[in-house]
Design a protein around this motif. Structure first.
Motif, short mmCIF file in Angstrom:
data_model
loop_
_atom_site.label_atom_id
_atom_site.label_comp_id
_atom_site.label_asym_id
_atom_site.label_seq_id
_atom_site.Cartn_x
_atom_site.Cartn_y
_atom_site.Cartn_z
N UNK A 96 0.87 -1.17 0.00
CA UNK A 96 0.00 0.00 0.00
C UNK A 96 0.91 1.22 0.00
N UNK A 97 0.34 2.37 0.20
CA UNK A 97 1.14 3.59 0.15
C UNK A 97 2.20 3.62 1.24
N UNK A 98 1.85 3.07 2.42
CA UNK A 98 2.75 3.18 3.56
C UNK A 98 3.23 1.85 4.12
N UNK A 99 2.67 0.75 3.63
CA UNK A 99 3.00 -0.53 4.24
C UNK A 99 3.23 -1.62 3.20
N UNK A 100 3.97 -2.64 3.64
CA UNK A 100 4.07 -3.90 2.91
C UNK A 100 3.22 -4.92 3.68
N UNK A 101 2.34 -5.62 2.98
CA UNK A 101 1.49 -6.62 3.61
C UNK A 101 1.96 -8.01 3.21
N UNK A 102 2.30 -8.81 4.21
CA UNK A 102 2.70 -10.20 3.98
C UNK A 102 1.52 -11.09 4.38
N UNK A 103 1.00 -11.86 3.43
CA UNK A 103 -0.18 -12.68 3.67
C UNK A 103 0.22 -14.14 3.86
N UNK A 136 -13.70 -21.81 3.98
CA UNK A 136 -12.84 -21.96 2.80
C UNK A 136 -11.37 -21.71 3.11
N UNK A 137 -11.08 -20.71 3.94
CA UNK A 137 -9.68 -20.40 4.22
C UNK A 137 -9.56 -19.45 5.41
N UNK A 138 -8.35 -19.42 5.96
CA UNK A 138 -7.98 -18.46 7.00
C UNK A 138 -6.78 -17.66 6.51
N UNK A 139 -6.86 -16.34 6.65
CA UNK A 139 -5.81 -15.47 6.13
C UNK A 139 -5.30 -14.55 7.25
N UNK A 140 -3.99 -14.64 7.51
CA UNK A 140 -3.32 -13.70 8.40
C UNK A 140 -2.54 -12.71 7.54
N UNK A 141 -2.40 -11.48 8.03
CA UNK A 141 -1.57 -10.50 7.34
C UNK A 141 -0.60 -9.89 8.35
N UNK A 142 0.67 -9.83 7.96
CA UNK A 142 1.70 -9.15 8.74
C UNK A 142 1.97 -7.82 8.06
N UNK A 143 1.70 -6.73 8.76
CA UNK A 143 1.83 -5.39 8.19
C UNK A 143 3.16 -4.79 8.63
N UNK A 144 3.98 -4.40 7.65
CA UNK A 144 5.32 -3.87 7.93
C UNK A 144 5.44 -2.49 7.30
N UNK A 145 5.86 -1.47 8.07
CA UNK A 145 5.99 -0.12 7.51
C UNK A 145 7.02 -0.09 6.38
N UNK A 146 6.75 0.73 5.39
CA UNK A 146 7.71 0.91 4.30
C UNK A 146 8.88 1.77 4.78
N UNK A 147 10.06 1.44 4.26
CA UNK A 147 11.24 2.26 4.51
C UNK A 147 12.03 2.36 3.22
N UNK A 148 12.81 3.41 3.12
CA UNK A 148 13.69 3.55 1.96
C UNK A 148 14.82 2.54 2.08
N UNK A 149 14.90 1.61 1.14
CA UNK A 149 15.94 0.57 1.20
C UNK A 149 16.67 0.47 -0.12
#
Length: 395
Positions: free
Chosen positions: A319-326, A382-395
């Motif tokens: 997203x604009x500010x985060x990386x989402x790991x599903x 049908x399914x279970x979904x977890x999301x790990x939300x990590x802030x974006x950084x300049x890398x």
């Protein structure tokens, strides 16, 4: 200003308590309360020889002596609960602990309780007995040359006992009204997760595990087994952590997903390549590799072991500010009330052989330290979904 409290074990030589009180007094440390822990067979200081204007309270276990494992467990629990109750009081600043009196088993449990509960300002001592004999006189006698109160401070030897304070590791464990054995089970599980997440660095074997081993060499079998489990965890994860990076670094999520997959295949013989689906992504994040690996692996492990999942899908979006790991799986769904409490400590919904309700709360706390979060996006038939939300950084 809060109170100074003396907590001591009782044995056959109660004068050790008054000697320690006197030694602290010579060091300009005023004790406002004295608490003693022992059995019905322990000897105590007669009331007329107790210091004036000091609250004296005895906590006696309902046994005559420590001569069986059940008796030993009862004494251990009395010591633990007494110290825990003192630590919960807001009017106490420091606790001075004396574990000289009583049997060796009592000293072991006293040290254990101190390691689990005491703060940096608390101190543990061994009193070198004063062999001087003399008639018993009142505490206010001007000469103080008595059996209970030696005249000179040099007659009393207080030996400071260094010990490892672990209270900060168990800050989120509910301790109120729980027994030592329940606390040990919870803290053992918590330590495994904390070590597993890389929160404890080098020096574990020397600073923590060794004192545990020494303290419980003579402990009852049930207690010794609990501590052996903790020691084994410290030792094994100490080896792992020494070989892994813990600095923040640039992490390719595809590489991370494959690392999680290979780790899972290594741990579980009945899991193979067909269980995993990994979506290619160019996304990267900036954080500690070991921590992120164990967060994702813990969720995958729960899906396989407790959710009975046969398919795991790992993918990422931004997203604009985060990386989402599903982390998506086709295992058993979780009712809504479970989803609301799944990140609360010790909320376990598995069978007795399942989890202890510690892993996910620890994982969430870890990612929150990086200004991220873990959430359940969906859980149905049908399914279970977890999301790990990590802030974006300049890398």
């Amino acid at each position: 200003m809060g109170k100074n409290v003396l907590l001591s074990t009782l044995g056959t030589s109660p004068k050790i308590i008054t000697e320690m009180y006197q030694a602290l007094k010579f060091q300009n440390i005023e004790i406002q309360e004295i608490h003693t822990v022992g059995t019905k067979g322990s000897k105590t200081v007669p009331e007329q020889y107790r210091p004036a204007n000091v609250l004296w309270q005895e906590h006696l276990c309902d046994i005559q002596d420590v001569q069986s494992e059940e008796a030993a467990k009862a004494v251990a629990n009395t010591i633990f609960q007494t110290l825990r109750n003192l630590k919960e009081r807001q009017d106490i600043d420091r606790i001075f602990l004396d574990y000289t009196g009583g049997r060796k088993e009592m000293s072991s449990y006293f040290l254990l309780s101190a390691q689990l509960l005491c703060s940096e300002q608390d101190e543990l001592y061994h009193v070198e007995p004063n062999e001087k004999k003399g008639p018993l006189v009142d505490f206010n006698h001007p000469q103080f040359n008595t059996y209970y109160y030696p005249q000179k401070p040099e007659e009393i030897t207080l030996i400071p006992v260094p010990f490892v304070r672990l209270h900060h590791l168990f800050a989120f464990i509910e301790m109120k009204d729980v027994s030592l054995w329940t606390f040990l089970e919870r803290s053992s599980t918590a330590l495994e997760n904390l070590c597993y997440c890389g929160l404890i660095g080098n020096g574990i074997e020397h600073e923590v595990a060794a004192p545990f081993q020494k303290a419980f060499a003579n402990a009852p079998k049930s207690l010794y087994n609990s501590l052996e489990r903790i020691y084994g965890t410290f030792k094994s994860f100490h080896t792992i952590l020494r070989s892994e990076k813990t600095e923040q670094e640039r992490i390719s999520l595809v590489d991370l997903f494959h690392n999680v997959k290979s780790t899972t295949l290594e741990f579980y013989d009945d899991v193979d390549d067909s269980h995993f689906s990994i979506q290619e992504t160019p996304l990267c994040v900036w954080m500690e590799r070991t921590i992120l690996l164990h967060i994702v692996f813990n969720i995958v492990k729960n899906a396989i072991v407790h959710g009975k999942a046969s398919q795991i899908c790992l993918y990422a979006m931004e997203t604009e500010r985060q990386i989402h790991v599903f982390i998506e799986n086709n295992g058993m769904s979780m009712p809504e009330y479970v989803q609301k409490e799944i990140f609360s400590p010790f909320k376990s919904y598995h069978n007795p052989d399942g989890g202890k309700g510690v892993g996910l709360p620890v994982m969430r706390k870890l990612i929150q330290n990086f200004q991220g979060d873990i959430k359940i996006v969906k859980s149905d038939e049908t399914k279970t979904v977890f999301v790990v939300q990590i802030p974006k950084k300049e890398i």
